[in-house]
Design a protein around this motif. Structure first.
Motif, PDB file in Angstrom:
ATOM      1  N   LEU A 129      -2.667   7.296   7.366  1.00 15.85           N
ATOM      2  CA  LEU A 129      -3.428   7.550   6.169  1.00 15.85           C
ATOM      3  C   LEU A 129      -2.213   8.211   5.177  1.00 15.85           C
ATOM      4  O   LEU A 129      -1.707   9.082   5.418  1.00 15.85           O
ATOM      5  N   ILE A 130      -2.400   7.321   4.137  1.00 17.26           N
ATOM      6  CA  ILE A 130      -1.211   7.534   3.026  1.00 17.26           C
ATOM      7  C   ILE A 130      -1.810   7.515   1.698  1.00 17.26           C
ATOM      8  O   ILE A 130      -2.476   6.576   1.173  1.00 17.26           O
ATOM      9  N   VAL A 131      -1.637   8.461   0.883  1.00 13.15           N
ATOM     10  CA  VAL A 131      -2.119   8.902  -0.286  1.00 13.15           C
ATOM     11  C   VAL A 131      -1.426   8.670  -1.647  1.00 13.15           C
ATOM     12  O   VAL A 131      -0.255   9.388  -1.344  1.00 13.15           O
ATOM     13  N   LYS A 183      -1.542   0.784 -10.846  1.00 13.51           N
ATOM     14  CA  LYS A 183      -2.210   0.622  -9.329  1.00 13.51           C
ATOM     15  C   LYS A 183      -1.249  -0.213  -8.742  1.00 13.51           C
ATOM     16  O   LYS A 183      -0.502   0.163  -7.714  1.00 13.51           O
ATOM     17  N   PRO A 184      -1.253  -1.526  -9.075  1.00 13.06           N
ATOM     18  CA  PRO A 184      -0.266  -2.404  -8.283  1.00 13.06           C
ATOM     19  C   PRO A 184       1.248  -2.044  -8.266  1.00 13.06           C
ATOM     20  O   PRO A 184       1.868  -2.240  -7.286  1.00 13.06           O
ATOM     21  N   GLU A 236       5.728  -0.094  -5.144  1.00 20.69           N
ATOM     22  CA  GLU A 236       6.801   0.972  -5.140  1.00 20.69           C
ATOM     23  C   GLU A 236       6.707   1.420  -3.585  1.00 20.69           C
ATOM     24  O   GLU A 236       7.889   1.582  -2.947  1.00 20.69           O
ATOM     25  N   TRP A 237       5.621   1.834  -3.169  1.00 21.35           N
ATOM     26  CA  TRP A 237       5.469   2.165  -1.844  1.00 21.35           C
ATOM     27  C   TRP A 237       5.826   0.936  -0.713  1.00 21.35           C
ATOM     28  O   TRP A 237       6.750   1.106   0.277  1.00 21.35           O
ATOM     29  N   GLN A 279       7.881  -2.349   5.147  1.00 20.35           N
ATOM     30  CA  GLN A 279       8.354  -3.126   6.375  1.00 20.35           C
ATOM     31  C   GLN A 279       8.077  -2.208   7.643  1.00 20.35           C
ATOM     32  O   GLN A 279       8.260  -2.977   8.787  1.00 20.35           O
ATOM     33  N   ASP A 280       7.542  -1.208   7.666  1.00 14.93           N
ATOM     34  CA  ASP A 280       7.256  -0.306   8.872  1.00 14.93           C
ATOM     35  C   ASP A 280       5.923  -0.508   9.242  1.00 14.93           C
ATOM     36  O   ASP A 280       5.467  -0.179  10.345  1.00 14.93           O
TER      37      ASP A 280
END
Length: 540
Positions: A140-142, A180-181, A186-187, A193-194
């Motif tokens: 979970l990533i916010v 948002k995009p 950026e993330w 790639q992970d």
């Protein structure tokens, strides 16, 4: 070859995407949808042409305005009818004991949301992921774009216990470039790639662990699948307006959603959330162009989801819509004011697609999705212009057949939903409930339709005049008109125009202008919190 090895080969371009499964069903359903759309459109156009008393320049202008509108409503009716003929197949559950081989990032995007509500949803989702055995394979990533000192502090405080327990990863950008995009991109540049997949959620999205597990299983067992969009239901509403939307979604939604999934096949669409995306597909395709010139025509693309779906499909990946709403939900606007603000942003974003619909290499159905989104807002001023032409007597129909057929076409999606709920095999109790629900929805949606048309028209005019709606910016300090006053004034103005030029047309436009004139009373009642949804009172 292992899943990870194959996934990395696809990322590096060594292996071409493979066709995804819905193609065979679409090959059968698409001709049915096209035939139904053309037949209904021709019938409507023919009935109007036969009923026009005198052909003049105004009559030709009216026909030119009607044809795209007829095609639009015919497409909606044909989609629902196709859904009855090609119902959605139940989703296949993963085998007992199955575990994903890849890693999934569950991304929740925030920007000045209610922090306590977000924390509650994240807490629940984290527990569900653990319960279905995805704690190690789903992170979970916010990703926050929240601004304003008070909002930032409140958000950090609400999420602190989840961060401390290592149940979520939290990052807030200082520079909100790309909205948002841009936040997702950026993330993705830092960590994408992970992961093998990313599940995109909005702050009001709700998804169950079981549904996420089933989506990941489908993605891993369908190598050519680039994006899987889940169907959605609306959560229980707080207001009467919210309840109207929920009833409409539950009654009309299933046949329409099934039809849309059937004829779009591998070239579905993306609604920006509650969707699983293969990171290889995102890396290969979904980098949005920045439109030249200033907003509202240029700058950042507001309705990014349609474009991302089109680019992913252009790269050879399948974009599939799974219409099943089980375990997938979202909140709807609870007041008409919230609904209009959201639609104003969507209007600006969709009208930007006029510059992108001709983009090189897009699949024809991707272009259709873009054009459909554009016309979803252009339809309002076109219908309003037609009402004025006919109400003032510039165009006269000798027969009421055309109006009856138009009304029937608009009712087809509702009748298809009623048939699904109350058709053969349904119990008497189920039929009674379905008929009551449809009657309530039909009455309220008919009252709201002129008000929504008016605001859509205003949104289109605002964009065409070069006014940018901004993004999540605090409200201004300018004067605020009393609720419903603009709608009432417009209704009275239309009535005066018609009565002056064509008194016989007053009765014809009454169903349109009456809700506008009654808007101050109507909006207040429909925005009211439902008695059974009143929040509990604090003890004295």
């Amino acid at each position: 070859m292992t899943y990870q090895a194959r996934h990395m080969d696809i990322r590096r371009g060594r292996t071409a995407p493979v066709a995804a499964s819905p193609r065979r069903g679409a090959d059968a359903a698409r001709p049915v949808f096209v035939a139904l759309t053309l037949v209904i459109t021709a019938t409507l156009a023919g009935s109007v042409a036969a009923g026009i008393a005198v052909w003049t320049g105004w009559s030709l202008a009216a026909m030119a305005l009607m044809l795209p509108g007829f095609l639009w409503i015919a497409g909606g009716a044909a989609t629902s009818l196709t859904g009855l003929g090609y119902p959605a197949r139940p989703g296949t559950a993963p085998p007992q004991g199955w575990q994903p081989e890849g890693q999934t990032a569950v991304l929740m995007l925030l920007c000045r949301e209610d922090p306590q509500a977000v924390a509650t949803r994240l807490d629940k989702l984290s527990a569900q992921l653990e319960a279905v055995g995805l704690a190690r394979q789903a992170q979970l990533i916010v990703l926050s774009d929240t601004f304003g000192a008070d909002a930032i502090l409140a958000e950090a405080a609400a999420l602190d216990h989840l961060i401390a327990a290592n149940r979520i990863t939290y990052r807030r950008r200082v520079d909100n470039d790309g909205r948002k995009p841009g936040n997702i991109a950026e993330w993705f540049d830092r960590q994408g790639q992970d992961f093998d997949h990313m599940l995109v959620l909005d702050a009001d999205s709700q998804m169950s662990g079981q549904r996420i597990r089933r989506m990941i299983w489908r993605m891993e067992t369908t190598p050519g699948l680039g994006l899987l969009q889940a169907g959605m239901s609306l959560v229980p509403a707080q207001s009467r307006f919210g309840q109207v939307q929920r009833i409409s979604s539950r009654v009309l939604g299933p046949p329409y959603a099934a039809g849309l999934a059937a004829w779009t096949g591998r070239t579905g669409n993306y609604w920006g959330h509650n969707a699983l995306i293969r990171t290889a597909a995102f890396a290969a395709a979904a980098r949005l162009p920045r439109l030249s010139g200033p907003a509202p025509y240029g700058g950042d693309i507001l309705s990014h989801d349609f474009i991302e779906a089109a680019l992913i499909r252009r790269a050879g990946w399948a974009v599939v819509f799974d219409p099943d709403p089980a375990g997938s939900a979202e909140d709807g606007p609870q007041t008409l004011a919230e609904f209009h603000r959201r639609n104003r942003r969507w209007c600006q974003g969709n009208l930007q697609h006029l510059r992108l619909v001709g983009m090189q290499g897009l699949h024809p159905l991707s272009r259709l999705h873009l054009a459909s989104g554009v016309f979803g807002f252009l339809a309002a001023p076109l219908w309003l212009a037609l009402v004025i032409l006919m109400g003032t007597g510039l165009v006269t129909l000798e027969s009421g057949l055309a109006f009856a057929l138009i009304l029937l076409t608009l009712l087809i999606p509702k009748l298809a939903g009623l048939w699904r709920l109350a058709g053969p095999g349904a119990t008497t109790w189920r039929r009674q409930v379905a008929c009551r629900a449809l009657a309530a929805e039909l009455m309220l949606s008919s009252l709201l339709a002129p008000i929504v048309m008016l605001h859509h028209t205003a949104a289109v005019v605002s964009v065409l005049c070069g006014r940018d709606c901004g993004w999540k910016r605090p409200g201004g300090n300018g004067p605020v008109l009393p609720q419903g006053l603009l709608e009432m004034a417009t209704g009275l103005g239309l009535t005066a125009l018609v009565v002056t030029l064509n008194p016989q047309g007053a009765a014809w436009i009454a169903p349109l202008v009456a809700p506008m004139i009654a808007a101050p009373l109507l909006i207040g009642r429909i925005d009211a919190v439902r008695p059974d949804r009143c929040p509990p009172q604090n003890p004295a």
